[in-house]
Design a protein around this motif. Structure first.
Motif, short mmCIF file in Angstrom:
data_model
loop_
_atom_site.label_atom_id
_atom_site.label_comp_id
_atom_site.label_asym_id
_atom_site.label_seq_id
_atom_site.Cartn_x
_atom_site.Cartn_y
_atom_site.Cartn_z
N MET A 252 -20.78 30.10 53.11
CA MET A 252 -21.76 30.19 52.25
C MET A 252 -21.51 28.79 51.28
O MET A 252 -22.52 28.00 50.95
CB MET A 252 -21.46 31.19 50.97
CG MET A 252 -22.40 31.18 49.77
SD MET A 252 -21.48 32.37 48.33
CE MET A 252 -21.30 34.01 49.37
N LYS A 253 -20.42 28.27 51.18
CA LYS A 253 -20.08 27.06 50.69
C LYS A 253 -20.69 25.94 51.17
O LYS A 253 -21.17 24.99 50.74
CB LYS A 253 -18.55 26.83 50.24
CG LYS A 253 -17.85 27.79 49.31
CD LYS A 253 -16.50 27.67 48.88
CE LYS A 253 -16.02 28.44 47.88
NZ LYS A 253 -14.53 28.36 47.63
N VAL A 254 -20.69 25.87 52.55
CA VAL A 254 -21.15 24.82 53.39
C VAL A 254 -22.39 24.80 53.12
O VAL A 254 -23.19 23.76 52.76
CB VAL A 254 -20.65 25.03 55.08
CG1 VAL A 254 -21.43 23.79 55.76
CG2 VAL A 254 -19.17 24.69 54.85
N PHE A 255 -23.25 25.92 53.32
CA PHE A 255 -24.77 25.84 53.37
C PHE A 255 -25.25 25.41 51.71
O PHE A 255 -26.22 24.94 51.58
CB PHE A 255 -25.40 27.38 53.54
CG PHE A 255 -25.37 27.56 55.13
CD1 PHE A 255 -26.05 27.08 55.87
CD2 PHE A 255 -24.87 28.81 55.32
CE1 PHE A 255 -25.93 27.35 57.22
CE2 PHE A 255 -24.77 29.05 56.83
CZ PHE A 255 -25.54 28.32 57.83
N TRP A 256 -24.54 26.07 50.71
CA TRP A 256 -24.78 25.60 49.35
C TRP A 256 -24.72 24.14 49.19
O TRP A 256 -25.59 23.70 48.58
CB TRP A 256 -23.80 26.54 48.63
CG TRP A 256 -23.98 26.60 47.05
CD1 TRP A 256 -24.84 25.82 46.36
CD2 TRP A 256 -23.27 27.53 46.29
NE1 TRP A 256 -24.91 26.44 45.17
CE2 TRP A 256 -23.91 27.43 45.00
CE3 TRP A 256 -22.51 28.69 46.57
CZ2 TRP A 256 -23.52 28.05 44.01
CZ3 TRP A 256 -22.06 29.40 45.49
CH2 TRP A 256 -22.57 29.25 44.04
N ALA A 257 -23.66 23.49 49.88
CA ALA A 257 -23.57 22.06 49.48
C ALA A 257 -24.25 21.52 50.27
O ALA A 257 -24.84 20.26 50.00
CB ALA A 257 -21.96 21.70 49.77
N LYS A 258 -24.62 21.73 51.69
CA LYS A 258 -25.69 20.88 52.34
C LYS A 258 -26.98 21.26 52.73
O LYS A 258 -27.47 20.29 53.48
CB LYS A 258 -24.53 20.71 53.72
CG LYS A 258 -23.39 19.94 53.89
CD LYS A 258 -22.72 19.73 55.07
CE LYS A 258 -21.52 18.72 54.97
NZ LYS A 258 -21.09 18.33 56.20
N GLY A 259 -27.14 22.53 52.26
CA GLY A 259 -28.44 22.94 52.78
C GLY A 259 -28.47 23.65 54.18
O GLY A 259 -27.50 23.19 55.00
N TYR A 260 -29.36 24.25 54.46
CA TYR A 260 -29.54 25.04 55.76
C TYR A 260 -29.53 23.81 56.75
O TYR A 260 -28.76 23.73 57.79
CB TYR A 260 -30.75 26.01 55.92
CG TYR A 260 -30.77 26.51 57.14
CD1 TYR A 260 -30.00 27.58 57.73
CD2 TYR A 260 -31.70 25.74 58.18
CE1 TYR A 260 -29.98 28.18 58.83
CE2 TYR A 260 -31.88 26.49 59.22
CZ TYR A 260 -31.13 27.54 59.72
OH TYR A 260 -31.24 28.04 61.07
N GLU A 261 -30.47 22.99 56.62
CA GLU A 261 -30.89 22.14 57.74
C GLU A 261 -29.64 21.03 57.76
O GLU A 261 -29.39 20.62 58.95
CB GLU A 261 -32.15 21.54 57.80
CG GLU A 261 -33.29 22.36 58.04
CD GLU A 261 -34.69 21.79 58.10
OE1 GLU A 261 -34.83 20.64 57.43
OE2 GLU A 261 -35.70 22.38 58.58
N SER B 289 -16.00 26.58 39.30
CA SER B 289 -15.05 25.59 39.70
C SER B 289 -14.64 25.60 41.16
O SER B 289 -13.87 24.60 41.53
CB SER B 289 -13.68 25.77 38.68
OG SER B 289 -13.35 27.02 38.94
N THR B 290 -15.16 26.56 41.74
CA THR B 290 -14.41 26.83 43.22
C THR B 290 -15.91 26.70 44.08
O THR B 290 -15.56 27.09 45.47
CB THR B 290 -13.62 27.98 43.47
OG1 THR B 290 -14.43 29.34 43.10
CG2 THR B 290 -12.66 28.09 42.78
N THR B 291 -16.94 26.48 43.43
CA THR B 291 -18.13 26.59 44.31
C THR B 291 -18.79 25.18 44.08
O THR B 291 -18.53 24.76 43.00
CB THR B 291 -18.99 27.80 44.16
OG1 THR B 291 -19.12 27.93 42.69
CG2 THR B 291 -18.40 29.14 44.34
N PRO B 292 -19.94 25.06 44.98
CA PRO B 292 -20.69 23.95 44.86
C PRO B 292 -21.52 23.99 43.63
O PRO B 292 -22.03 25.11 43.17
CB PRO B 292 -21.54 23.67 46.03
CG PRO B 292 -20.75 24.59 47.02
CD PRO B 292 -20.08 25.49 46.44
N PRO B 293 -21.93 22.63 42.93
CA PRO B 293 -22.95 23.03 41.89
C PRO B 293 -24.38 23.54 42.04
O PRO B 293 -24.89 23.13 43.38
CB PRO B 293 -22.99 21.64 41.08
CG PRO B 293 -22.70 20.54 42.37
CD PRO B 293 -21.93 21.38 43.29
#
Length: 198
Positions: free
Chosen positions: A21-30, A101-105
């Motif tokens: 989740m944190k990766v998709f949240w920070a970078k988007g799906y694509e 504080s522990t998740t992407p904005p």
């Protein structure tokens, strides 16, 4: 002869979903690669495909997890006793969820919608369905409030839900762009000072 049992999974599914989740949240799906997902989860690509079918399948499970955890503030907000409290709790949830504080904005549902191109139509549809489900939940609560006299008879629940969701999405984009919790809280406080139908 007893058939051989498959090897038990040696990972916690919720933990894998939270990391993905944190990766998709920070970078988007694509913008998220399989290498990103394997690095974050600690699983090999084969294990990810075996458990989730595909990157899109993993993303769908991540969205389920996001709605149940981070976006859980929405379901809690619509249980509030008054419309004003529904709005207050909803906006408070947005402020805290988008500046954790522990998740992407920002918000995974909003960021995902902005970052997905035409090549991932199924992912766009998933995001759209989930946003619509949140909107339906809110509209139903506002319709009940109108029938109970907590909203004026002439109030439009769909328009009010659209206003709140647009405000929430704007706050999420602000958070993704670097706005801190204090700034978003000022926006929420200003909205609550006088609600449009009051």
């Amino acid at each position: 002869m007893t058939p051989a049992l498959g090897r038990p999974r040696e990972y916690d599914t919720d933990e894998v979903l939270d990391r993905a989740m944190k990766v998709f949240w920070a970078k988007g799906y694509e913008g998220t690669s399989m290498a990103d997902l394997t690095a974050a989860s600690g699983l090999k690509p084969g294990s990810i495909y075996s458990a989730f079918g595909s990157k899109a399948g993993l993303f769908e499970r991540v969205l389920d997890r996001y709605v149940d955890t981070v976006f859980g503030y929405a379901a809690a907000a619509v249980r509030a006793p008054t419309v004003r409290e529904v709005v207050r709790r909803w906006l408070d949830g947005v402020v805290h969820a988008t500046t954790g504080s522990t998740t992407p904005p920002g918000c995974l549902l909003v960021q995902g919608a902005l970052a997905v191109g035409d090549t991932a139509r199924a992912v766009q549809e998933q995001l759209h369905r989930r946003r619509l489900a949140g909107e339906r939940m809110l509209v139903e609560r506002l319709e009940r409030a109108r029938s109970e006299g907590d909203l004026p008879a002439g109030a439009d629940p769909a328009a009010i839900a659209g206003w709140l969701l647009s405000l929430s999405a704007g706050m999420s984009v602000e958070a993704a762009g670097g706005a801190d919790r204090r700034r978003l809280q000022r926006t929420a406080d200003l909205a609550l000072a006088r609600l449009p139908w009051e």
